[in-house]
Scaffold this motif. Structure first.
Motif, PDB file in Angstrom:
ATOM      1  N   LYS A  23      53.256  31.740  41.426  1.00 56.61           N
ATOM      2  CA  LYS A  23      53.130  30.393  42.024  1.00 56.61           C
ATOM      3  C   LYS A  23      53.765  29.354  41.115  1.00 56.61           C
TER       4      LYS A  23
ATOM      5  N   GLN B 170      44.041  39.207  47.698  1.00 59.27           N
ATOM      6  CA  GLN B 170      44.223  37.824  47.245  1.00 59.27           C
ATOM      7  C   GLN B 170      43.887  36.803  48.329  1.00 59.27           C
TER       8      GLN B 170
ATOM      9  N   MET C 164      40.987  35.070  46.029  1.00 55.99           N
ATOM     10  CA  MET C 164      41.449  33.780  45.515  1.00 55.99           C
ATOM     11  C   MET C 164      40.452  32.684  45.880  1.00 55.99           C
TER      12      MET C 164
ATOM     13  N   CYS D  47      48.029  38.380  38.739  1.00 55.30           N
ATOM     14  CA  CYS D  47      47.863  37.389  39.814  1.00 55.30           C
ATOM     15  C   CYS D  47      46.563  36.621  39.627  1.00 55.30           C
TER      16      CYS D  47
ATOM     17  N   GLN E 270      37.816  28.226  41.819  1.00 53.54           N
ATOM     18  CA  GLN E 270      39.012  28.632  42.564  1.00 53.54           C
ATOM     19  C   GLN E 270      39.599  27.475  43.376  1.00 53.54           C
TER      20      GLN E 270
ATOM     21  N   SER F  77      39.883  35.609  34.264  1.00 51.67           N
ATOM     22  CA  SER F  77      39.421  35.881  35.628  1.00 51.67           C
ATOM     23  C   SER F  77      38.348  36.962  35.570  1.00 51.67           C
TER      24      SER F  77
ATOM     25  N   LYS G 240      53.161  34.909  45.164  1.00 51.48           N
ATOM     26  CA  LYS G 240      51.731  34.681  44.936  1.00 51.48           C
ATOM     27  C   LYS G 240      51.315  35.048  43.509  1.00 51.48           C
TER      28      LYS G 240
ATOM     29  N   ALA H 142      46.059  32.577  37.980  1.00 58.28           N
ATOM     30  CA  ALA H 142      45.428  31.568  38.849  1.00 58.28           C
ATOM     31  C   ALA H 142      44.376  30.749  38.133  1.00 58.28           C
TER      32      ALA H 142
ATOM     33  N   HIS I 193      47.710  25.551  42.489  1.00 58.13           N
ATOM     34  CA  HIS I 193      46.288  25.901  42.529  1.00 58.13           C
ATOM     35  C   HIS I 193      45.745  25.455  43.884  1.00 58.13           C
TER      36      HIS I 193
END
Lengths: 378, 378
Positions: A46, B318, B280, A351, B356, A283, A43, A355, A376
């Motif tokens: 990815k 997450q 996430m 993480c 996201q 983020s 995770k 993302a 994604h």
């Protein structure tokens, strides 16, 4: 620094491949010396080239946080996949489809209701799932306490319902709140001891419980003894980040993920350097906010990766980052960091920052830059 | 509720299309009655059907936060695009390419160095850019103060360098810190007055400054008078969110974006409902943390969208959300919210939560569900 890096449009997420490979080796060797298998949690990245590097170094299978990650890995020939979030009944059809294609997917539950749903679905489709039971070792999130009577009840529902009880698993997520080695060692031992106890309780009740899976990056790097454990799951060690640095399980030169950004302006009166890496790039993760050092939205480094002591991203809008220097750095921001110059930002949480990007730019020791796509969504 | 919604895998981002259309009408009509054009900021949705609905309602052009958004809009026939982040010199080639294809792209600067870079690049490529100058109206982020001598210097560099000075722009980003109508009205007037003053200063120096562009959703919805302003930019009004609700510029039944999630477990002793919408899905945005009501990672609603008073996402990993109910809701979480049941979560910040997801699921008044893709990355 590589001319190729200098030519990249910003913001981009850079992976230092040499550091990543050292991080992978460090964890793999530690697990080898402790006598357990490593099942990396993918995770964090990815990203297939990262996952393949982990497997090439000796990892056994992967841990995933979504079934999309499971499909992604299986499509690339990775067969042993553990979906380590309690499976919603509505996701069992997707899990079944993967198993029918030949994926050795295992799923997780921590309740009688969840186990019953797995059994009912499996019987309806003539399937035998591999199932893990989640144990709560630190009150952090999900899982059954070892002393909870539901533990044996869940095991019985699964076994009597014809499923393959693969083992028990736990995740000491509260390790993110610690920052001393003795505390981390104690939590690692608690994680090990409680999960092994859960397995023994199931075995004493006459059921097979072959596997004991534990893990978090901080506990995996702190444990002194993993007796009774068969595998460890850990994720963020592959890149590390400022949260891990504050916890004390990595050095500054082990952080493998950074965001390359361009200076687009200044507010000289306030000492602000404005960049094109806002929260969309970094983020919104503020994981260091309550740790020993609050790095804002990230630690600022030179374009080549040297820490600028005290320089942090102290504010972030969607596509604007605001950097302030520490008191020791002086006030000459306009000529020292002119418009168009570049900086690298180390993230709080790899993480979450990863993302935000559709791909990484992986920079190897020879100066080559590779574009590595990543997943994604769900 | 639509059977189609019930069939969606979670987590998914739902748009209530009726609410979205009302939000679009509300802002468009307000701008019309104030006598200004509306140039919506599409960084909130990054989604073509949403943008097309804004233009169909009367918007004039779009505002973007990245050149990728500009390319996305132009490819779909939207010609008048304002890239409203001070342009990095390294991005001018990408801007030029768009203009050479016929896009009426305009760029932004707030410094002599930035303006010089635009002029040098333009002269090298025989181009005449449309350029705006950014004004700082509230000390929030970027821009030049009206009284800064650099304001006229930047304008002269652009005009004498052969560029089209399109106007001055500002963004009262500090409106996000307010929550009373008098304070919002005062800031809206400050935003208007300072930006108009900047334009007049440039005009008094003998240069043309045709446009005055201001905006943020809170000030746009609070301004009583926009004399001297030619256009307003606003973004998040299209969906609204809990931050806007706390500021006081929208009602609960105007929030058009939510995340559908499934209950995957409970920790009954702690009163925790565990779901599959962690950070996430929700993003790490905690924009309500310092507002009048802290909603954690989101306000919990029933599957059909009714608020469950006091129920919030109080923790997020997450792929795990942790929901706690308010004291008034009792403790019967396991039978009231069983494993497999579904909830909707209203986000703190629609721009961050939308990002996201690779796509939205747009639910119209007839119960149909449309999949609308959105941009990711740069």
């Amino acid at each position: 620094m590589s001319a190729l890096i200098a030519s990249l449009d910003t913001p981009v997420a850079l992976i230092d491949v040499s550091r990543m490979q050292r991080n992978i080796q460090r964890m793999q060797q530690r697990m080898h010396s402790l006598g357990v298998r490593l099942r990396p949690h993918i995770k964090t990245s990815k990203c297939l080239p990262v996952i393949k590097a982990q497997i090439a170094a000796g990892a056994n299978g992967v841990t995933v946080s979504t079934l999309k990650e499971a499909e992604y890995c299986f499509a690339e020939g990775i067969n042993d996949v553990f979906y380590a979030v309690a499976v919603a009944p509505g996701k069992l059809a997707q899990a079944l489809a993967l198993r029918r294609q030949g994926c050795n997917l295992s799923v997780l539950t921590d309740s009688v209701v969840g186990a019953q749903a797995i059994v009912a679905f499996a019987q309806q489709h003539d399937e035998r799932f591999n199932v893990w039971i989640e144990i709560d070792c630190d009150g952090h999130r999900s899982g059954l306490a070892v002393e909870d009577p539901a533990l044996l009840a869940v095991a019985r529902v699964l076994v009597e319902g014809g499923q393959q009880l693969r083992g028990v698993m736990t995740h000491a997520g509260s390790s993110y709140e610690l920052d001393t080695l003795p505390a981390l060692q104690a939590l690692a031992e608690q994680e090990r001891q409680l999960c092994v106890s859960a397995a023994e309780k199931i075995r004493q009740a006459g059921m097979a419980c072959p596997e004991v899976s534990i893990g978090s990056t901080p506990t995996a790097l702190s444990a002194l003894n993993l007796e009774g454990v068969t595998e460890v799951r850990a994720g963020v060690y592959v890149f590390f980040d400022l949260v891990m640095h504050n916890i004390g399980v990595c050095q500054a030169d082990e952080l493998a993920l950074s965001v390359l950004t361009t200076v687009i302006g200044h507010q000289q009166d306030k000492g602000w350097i404005i960049t094109d890496a806002g929260w969309m790039a970094m983020s919104r993760d503020r994981g260091t906010q309550r740790q020993r050092q609050d790095f804002g939205y990230g630690q600022v480094c030179t374009e080549t990766g040297d820490w600028i002591d005290g320089a942090r991203v102290t504010g972030a809008n969607q596509e604007h980052g605001i950097i302030t220097l520490g008191a020791a750095q002086g006030t000459d921001i306009v000529t020292r960091f002119p418009i168009g110059s570049r900086l690298r930002i180390l993230p709080n949480h790899a993480c979450a920052t990863g993302a935000q990007f559709p791909h990484y730019h992986a920079c190897d020791a020879e100066g080559a830059v590779h574009t590595w796509s990543r997943l994604h969504g769900w």
